[in-house]
Design a protein around this motif. Structure first.
Motif, short mmCIF file in Angstrom:
data_model
loop_
_atom_site.label_atom_id
_atom_site.label_comp_id
_atom_site.label_asym_id
_atom_site.label_seq_id
_atom_site.Cartn_x
_atom_site.Cartn_y
_atom_site.Cartn_z
N ILE A 269 0.84 -1.21 0.00
CA ILE A 269 0.00 0.00 0.00
C ILE A 269 0.87 1.26 0.00
O ILE A 269 0.58 2.23 -0.71
N LEU A 270 1.95 1.26 0.79
CA LEU A 270 2.87 2.40 0.81
C LEU A 270 3.48 2.64 -0.57
O LEU A 270 3.65 3.79 -1.00
N THR A 271 3.82 1.55 -1.26
CA THR A 271 4.41 1.66 -2.60
C THR A 271 3.42 2.30 -3.57
O THR A 271 3.79 3.19 -4.36
N VAL A 272 2.18 1.87 -3.51
CA VAL A 272 1.14 2.42 -4.40
C VAL A 272 0.95 3.91 -4.13
O VAL A 272 0.86 4.74 -5.05
N GLN A 273 0.89 4.30 -2.84
CA GLN A 273 0.68 5.72 -2.51
C GLN A 273 1.87 6.57 -2.94
O GLN A 273 1.69 7.69 -3.45
N ALA A 274 3.09 6.07 -2.74
CA ALA A 274 4.27 6.83 -3.13
C ALA A 274 4.35 7.01 -4.64
O ALA A 274 4.88 8.02 -5.14
N HIS A 275 3.81 6.05 -5.39
CA HIS A 275 3.86 6.10 -6.85
C HIS A 275 2.84 7.05 -7.43
O HIS A 275 3.09 7.70 -8.46
N SER A 276 1.69 7.18 -6.77
CA SER A 276 0.58 7.97 -7.33
C SER A 276 0.55 9.37 -6.73
O SER A 276 0.42 9.54 -5.52
N GLU A 277 0.66 10.40 -7.60
CA GLU A 277 0.62 11.78 -7.13
C GLU A 277 -0.74 12.14 -6.56
O GLU A 277 -0.86 13.00 -5.67
N SER A 278 -1.79 11.49 -7.06
CA SER A 278 -3.15 11.81 -6.59
C SER A 278 -3.41 11.34 -5.17
O SER A 278 -4.38 11.76 -4.54
N LEU A 279 -2.55 10.46 -4.65
CA LEU A 279 -2.72 9.94 -3.29
C LEU A 279 -1.84 10.66 -2.29
O LEU A 279 -1.78 10.28 -1.11
N LYS A 280 -1.13 11.73 -2.74
CA LYS A 280 -0.28 12.53 -1.87
C LYS A 280 -0.78 13.97 -1.88
O LYS A 280 -1.51 14.39 -2.78
N PRO A 281 -0.39 14.78 -0.87
CA PRO A 281 -0.80 16.19 -0.88
C PRO A 281 -0.12 16.94 -2.02
O PRO A 281 0.91 16.49 -2.54
N PRO A 282 -0.66 18.10 -2.43
CA PRO A 282 -0.05 18.87 -3.53
C PRO A 282 1.38 19.27 -3.19
O PRO A 282 1.72 19.50 -2.03
N LYS A 283 2.22 19.36 -4.21
CA LYS A 283 3.60 19.78 -4.01
C LYS A 283 3.66 21.24 -3.57
O LYS A 283 2.81 22.05 -3.94
N CYS A 284 4.70 21.56 -2.78
CA CYS A 284 4.91 22.95 -2.37
C CYS A 284 5.35 23.78 -3.59
O CYS A 284 5.99 23.26 -4.49
N ILE A 285 4.99 25.07 -3.57
CA ILE A 285 5.35 25.97 -4.68
C ILE A 285 6.56 26.80 -4.25
O ILE A 285 6.44 27.66 -3.37
N PRO A 286 7.74 26.55 -4.82
CA PRO A 286 8.95 27.25 -4.39
C PRO A 286 8.88 28.76 -4.57
O PRO A 286 9.50 29.51 -3.84
N THR A 287 8.11 29.22 -5.57
CA THR A 287 8.05 30.66 -5.87
C THR A 287 7.19 31.43 -4.86
O THR A 287 7.19 32.65 -4.86
N THR A 288 6.43 30.73 -4.03
CA THR A 288 5.58 31.39 -3.03
C THR A 288 5.89 30.82 -1.65
O THR A 288 5.07 30.09 -1.07
N PRO A 289 7.06 31.14 -1.10
CA PRO A 289 7.46 30.57 0.19
C PRO A 289 6.58 31.02 1.35
O PRO A 289 6.58 30.39 2.41
N ALA B 98 -8.64 11.17 3.64
CA ALA B 98 -8.48 9.79 3.19
C ALA B 98 -7.03 9.46 2.88
O ALA B 98 -6.58 8.32 3.09
N LYS B 99 -6.27 10.45 2.39
CA LYS B 99 -4.86 10.21 2.07
C LYS B 99 -4.06 9.92 3.34
O LYS B 99 -3.21 9.03 3.36
#
Length: 554
Positions: free
Chosen positions: A85-105, A115-116
């Motif tokens: 299950i950990l492998t599936v979550q790490a592989h799928s971007e939709s199962l993780k929170p959105p990436k941080c935006i470096p340009t807006t610290p 659910a995530k």
């Protein structure tokens, strides 16, 4: 030794699968799941603490209802499912929170939730359940393969425990180098995938040794015996004593006298002698459990049962004294990794992942374990003219002293790190500091050495001292001590933050920037607590009497 060799190979694979993720998990939670450093640290210590605490469940089920053989297989499958299950979550971007935006610290990163988060922690604790079962069953399964009634068998069993820790380190070496590098450079789905494949591979290897294994038959719940004796002694204490109501000998005990093979396999020392004599004088209040006419026939206990419970009670203070050491060990997976992440991790042109720092104690253990077994132990046997050379309690004591030194060194290194940050005007920056991460290696080295001395000593101490029908459960106390240490670390971090939080000052261990932490004060606190704990340990170790032959004094 042939049967035990399958166990040793499996332990390499099992610990590789577990430690590959546990050693680097704090960075995964902070960088990809966007938890704060202290939240990540607490999540990791809670996960690892739960995994080791569940070893008690694995040990209990092995002794009471199943065998260590079946508990390992069930636990390995459970850990496999969690890692999948950990492998599936790490592989799928939709199962993780959105990436941080470096340009807006100024915009905070979105933490994992809903659910995530449920998927993440469900999979982590499935892994914890599997790891706990394996830790509770595997060491005892290996130790059961030796004949404890001969000096050769006992020496081989001692060798097994030393090499069990060696194999732990072999798995750890691959985990914190190759797998951690893959996680940091190729992606976490690859790291989790390797762990998933590794634990799956361990199952057929374990099964291939089936025809060589000796399996101890379950003998019912050891907890039933413990509670029966304690309740009986408590209730009988309120009964008036008379000539018809006295402590009985084994001849009138409700338990049958075991045959010669059972006696040879089960016990020696005081507990064996208690089968044919009255109860011993130690912990006399428990002798009330063997009254001729107890308050209830259901609670009637044999002398052997009382002596077994006495042994369990006597080893509990030793168990309690190792919790503080494991609280110090917890820092290797949390704050020490985060410290290294703020430093210069380059070795020439190679960039070393901070989670690979445990390679230092791991390599040291792999060198020291054979040296200890083949040089130090034979030498001390000749000098002391005892079977073990160095007693189990002496070995544990050395580990406790090393943990005190490790925390003092950790505090001094943190002072040095923050001094460099201040002089470089990088206190408020997340840029790497101009100081090599090799400084952190010193605390890893001392804590790794402490782990070698203490863990192998504890495993063998609990297995040899515990009653025959409680050995898997007793051996699991070694891992439960680790669990309590991780939980204690979480509790101390929370308590320190609570006590140091006021309107004028920030808590010692709070915020997103480790440079703002007062980590050196935290390490000095752990050093002081470890010193007090060692004094406590000396008291109990000096009065402990081994029930097994050939152990000598403390």
């Amino acid at each position: 030794m042939l049967a035990a060799s399958f166990v040793l190979v499996v332990e390499v694979l099992e610990n590789l699968a577990y430690l590959a993720n546990a050693s680097n998990l704090v960075l995964y939670l902070s960088e990809y799941m966007h938890l704060s450093p202290s939240e990540s640290a607490n999540s990791v210590t809670n996960f690892m603490g739960t995994a080791f605490l569940l070893a008690l469940l694995g040990g209990f089920l092995s002794d009471a209802f199943f065998t260590t053989y079946y508990i390992y297989l069930i636990s390995a499958v459970t850990e496999f499912l969690g890692l999948l299950i950990l492998t599936v979550q790490a592989h799928s971007e939709s199962l993780k929170p959105p990436k941080c935006i470096p340009t807006t610290p100024n915009i905070p990163c979105q933490k994992i939730h809903g659910a995530k988060a449920t998927m993440l922690f469900l999979s982590l604790y499935l892994v914890a359940l599997g790891v706990g079962g394996i830790k509770g069953a595997l060491p005892a399964h290996g130790a059961e393969q030796f004949d404890e009634n001969t000096p050769r068998g006992r020496k081989q069993r001692s060798t097994f425990f030393n090499y069990f820790v060696f194999c732990l380190s072999c798995g750890a070496l691959i985990a914190v180098t190759l797998v951690v590098w893959i996680e940091d450079n190729k992606g976490w789905e690859w790291g989790f995938g390797i762990s998933t494949f590794t634990i799956l591979l361990s199952i057929p290897i374990f099964l291939s040794g089936s025809r060589f294994y000796r399996n101890k038959k379950p003998q019912g719940s050891p907890l039933t015996t413990i509670f029966k004796v304690l309740i009986s002694a408590l209730l009988n204490a309120f009964m008036p004593r008379s000539s018809s109501n006295v402590v009985v000998s084994m001849a009138t005990s409700p338990s049958p006298i075991p045959d010669s093979k059972e006696v040879a396999a089960m016990e020696n020392g005081r507990v064996l002698r208690a089968i044919f004599e009255a109860p011993s004088e130690s912990l006399k209040f428990l002798n009330r459990a063997v009254l001729d006419k107890p308050i209830s026939e259901t609670l009637k206990c044999s002398v052997q049962q009382v002596e077994e419970v006495k042994v369990v009670i006597k080893i509990l203070p030793i168990f309690a004294c190792t919790i503080m050491l494991n609280c110090c060990l917890a820092q290797l997976s949390t704050f020490s990794v985060q410290q290294a992440a703020t430093m210069n991790t380059k070795l020439g042109s190679l960039n070393i992942p901070p989670a690979s720092l445990p390679v230092f104690p791991v390599i040291f253990i792999m060198i020291l374990a054979p040296v200890y077994n083949h040089i130090i132990i034979p030498f001390t046997r000749r000098v002391t003219k005892t079977e073990t050379g160095i007693t189990h309690l002496q070995r544990i004591g050395v580990g406790l002293v090393l943990s005190i030194l490790a925390m003092a060194i950790a505090a001094l290194v943190e002072i040095k790190r923050k001094k460099v940050a201040t002089e470089s005007k990088l206190l408020d920056s997340t840029k790497p500091l101009p100081i090599t991460f090799f400084y952190i290696a010193f605390q890893y080295l001392f804590l790794g050495s402490a782990d070698l001395f203490t863990l192998a000593g504890l495993l063998e101490f609990f297995f040899t001292e515990a009653p025959f029908n409680m050995r898997s459960l007793a051996t699991s106390l070694s891992w439960a001590s680790l669990a309590m240490g991780y939980y204690l670390s979480t509790a101390i971090v929370s308590l320190v933050n609570s006590l140091t939080d006021d309107s004028k000052h920030k808590p010692w261990l709070s915020g997103a920037n480790l440079n703002q932490y007062h980590l050196e004060r935290f390490y000095w606190l752990l050093c002081a607590l470890s010193g007090l704990n060692f004094m406590h340990y000396l008291f109990w170790a000096r009065i402990y009497e081994y029930r097994s032959k050939g152990r000598g004094n403390v």
